[in-house]
Design a protein around this motif. Sequence first.
Motif, PDB file in Angstrom:
ATOM      1  N   ARG A  50       0.834  -1.210   0.000  1.00 32.41           N
ATOM      2  CA  ARG A  50       0.000   0.000   0.000  1.00 32.41           C
ATOM      3  C   ARG A  50       0.869   1.260   0.000  1.00 32.41           C
TER       4      ARG A  50
ATOM      5  N   GLU B 140       0.740   4.038  -2.863  1.00 30.51           N
ATOM      6  CA  GLU B 140       0.251   5.381  -2.508  1.00 30.51           C
ATOM      7  C   GLU B 140       1.314   6.447  -2.761  1.00 30.51           C
TER       8      GLU B 140
ATOM      9  N   THR C 185      -4.688   5.085  -5.350  1.00 29.14           N
ATOM     10  CA  THR C 185      -5.558   4.770  -4.214  1.00 29.14           C
ATOM     11  C   THR C 185      -5.692   3.261  -4.095  1.00 29.14           C
ATOM     12  N   VAL C 186      -5.629   2.766  -2.865  1.00 25.46           N
ATOM     13  CA  VAL C 186      -5.540   1.330  -2.617  1.00 25.46           C
ATOM     14  C   VAL C 186      -6.698   0.869  -1.750  1.00 25.46           C
ATOM     15  N   GLY C 187      -7.474  -0.113  -2.234  1.00 24.68           N
ATOM     16  CA  GLY C 187      -8.533  -0.730  -1.457  1.00 24.68           C
ATOM     17  C   GLY C 187      -8.058  -2.006  -0.805  1.00 24.68           C
ATOM     18  N   ASP C 188      -8.873  -2.523   0.124  1.00 30.09           N
ATOM     19  CA  ASP C 188      -8.465  -3.707   0.881  1.00 30.09           C
ATOM     20  C   ASP C 188      -9.044  -5.011   0.346  1.00 30.09           C
TER      21      ASP C 188
ATOM     22  N   GLN D   6     -14.308   1.333  -0.541  1.00 27.97           N
ATOM     23  CA  GLN D   6     -13.139   0.567  -0.969  1.00 27.97           C
ATOM     24  C   GLN D   6     -13.195   0.228  -2.460  1.00 27.97           C
TER      25      GLN D   6
ATOM     26  N   GLU E 201     -14.136   1.676  -5.093  1.00 26.40           N
ATOM     27  CA  GLU E 201     -13.809   2.677  -6.112  1.00 26.40           C
ATOM     28  C   GLU E 201     -12.317   3.002  -6.163  1.00 26.40           C
ATOM     29  N   CYS E 202     -11.538   2.375  -5.332  1.00 28.82           N
ATOM     30  CA  CYS E 202     -10.095   2.630  -5.339  1.00 28.82           C
ATOM     31  C   CYS E 202      -9.463   2.136  -6.641  1.00 28.82           C
ATOM     32  N   ASP E 203      -8.301   2.659  -6.955  1.00 29.14           N
ATOM     33  CA  ASP E 203      -7.627   2.304  -8.206  1.00 29.14           C
ATOM     34  C   ASP E 203      -7.271   0.827  -8.267  1.00 29.14           C
TER      35      ASP E 203
ATOM     36  N   GLN F  77      -6.995  -3.005  -5.774  1.00 29.70           N
ATOM     37  CA  GLN F  77      -7.290  -3.724  -4.545  1.00 29.70           C
ATOM     38  C   GLN F  77      -6.087  -4.591  -4.163  1.00 29.70           C
TER      39      GLN F  77
END
Length: 328
Positions: A287, A291, A296-299, A306, A308-310, A312
Motif C-alpha cells: 500500500r 500510494e 488509491t488502494v482498497g483492501d 473501498q 472505487e479505489c484504483d 485492490q
Amino acid sequence: MGTNDKKYQRVTNISFDVDGDDTPTALDVARHNYSDLKREQRLQAGLSASKGLCFMSLGSGSSGNCAYLGTPTGGILIDAGVDHELVMDTLARNGILPQHIKGIILTHDHQDHVRYAYRIVRSNRHIRLYCTPKLMNGMLRKHNVSSRIKDYQERIWPEIPFRIMDFEITAFTTSHDGSDNMGFMIEWEGERFVVATDMGLITDRAAYYMAMANHLMIESNYDLTMLNTGRYPEMLKDRVRGPQGHLDNAVAAQFVASHYHEGLKHVLLCHLSNDNNRPEVACAAMRQALEARGVTVGDGSNAVGQRECDVQVYALPRFDPSPWFVLA
C-alpha cells in the motif's frame, strides 16, 4: 472455516499413491463416500457462482498452495498442494463441481505445490495436468508418487501459449530452486491474470509478463527485518534471501509500484511466511509503495468506500480459503 478444516493443510507426513494402479483403496472409498444429500447439493450448485472471471485461493504458503480461477465455462486449479477433499468441498460450496475443473497448472515440483496432484487427477480422470517435462521428471524423482501420473500430463513449454477452455495460457520461467519453475499469464476476454510465486528475484522475462497483469498474484514472502532477526538458522535465511529463494515484501511492493498502470485492478499477495511475515505487514508495504505513486488502494473487501479505489490489495490466507473474488 472450522478448526477441523485446517487440519488438512497442517498435515506434513503425507504419502503419494504408489500402489501401481488406479484402483481406489479402502481409505479412498471411505473418503469419497459422500451422502446423497451432499451429492445432490453439488449437482444443484452448478456454476452459479461464476458470473465472469472468478478467483479463490484454497491455501497459500509452505503448508500448501492451491487456487481456482474460472469463468462461466469452467476453470482450472493453480497448483495442487492442498488436500483434495478440502479443495473439492470448498469449491462445491461456491457452486463449482469437479467436472467444471478442466486442468491443473503446476508452478514447480516442491511438495507444497504438487502433494495432491495425483489424487485429484486419479479421482477426476477428465482433469489434465499441465506442466513441463522437466517439472514432471523432477516430481517423479523427488517424491513418492506413482509413475501413472504421467498418463494425465499435457506437456507445456515456457513462452509457448496453450489453451484450456477459453483461457490462453503462457508459462514463463521464474528464479527458484525447484526442478523447473514457472509463472503463468492467463488471458480471458482481454483480462490478464498473472501468477508469479516462489521466486528469489524477478527476472526480466518474468517482469515482462507480470507488468501486463490486470490481476497479479505475486509472492510477498517475508519481511527482511523479521527474517534477519528471526529463529531460522543462517543457512535457511541465506536460502530464503537468495536469488533462487523467495521474494521480500519490499521487492514485491517496489516492482508493483514501479510497473503500475491503470489496467491493474487486483494485487493478491501469496505465499506469505508464517514465521517471517504477517498479512498486515505485507499489505502495508504494498500500500505504501503504491500510494507514494498517487494510487488509491482498497483492501479487497468490496465494501463501500473501498471498491472505487484504483487497485485492490489483499493477502491470501495461509491455511484458509480466501473470499470469492469476481475479478472481471
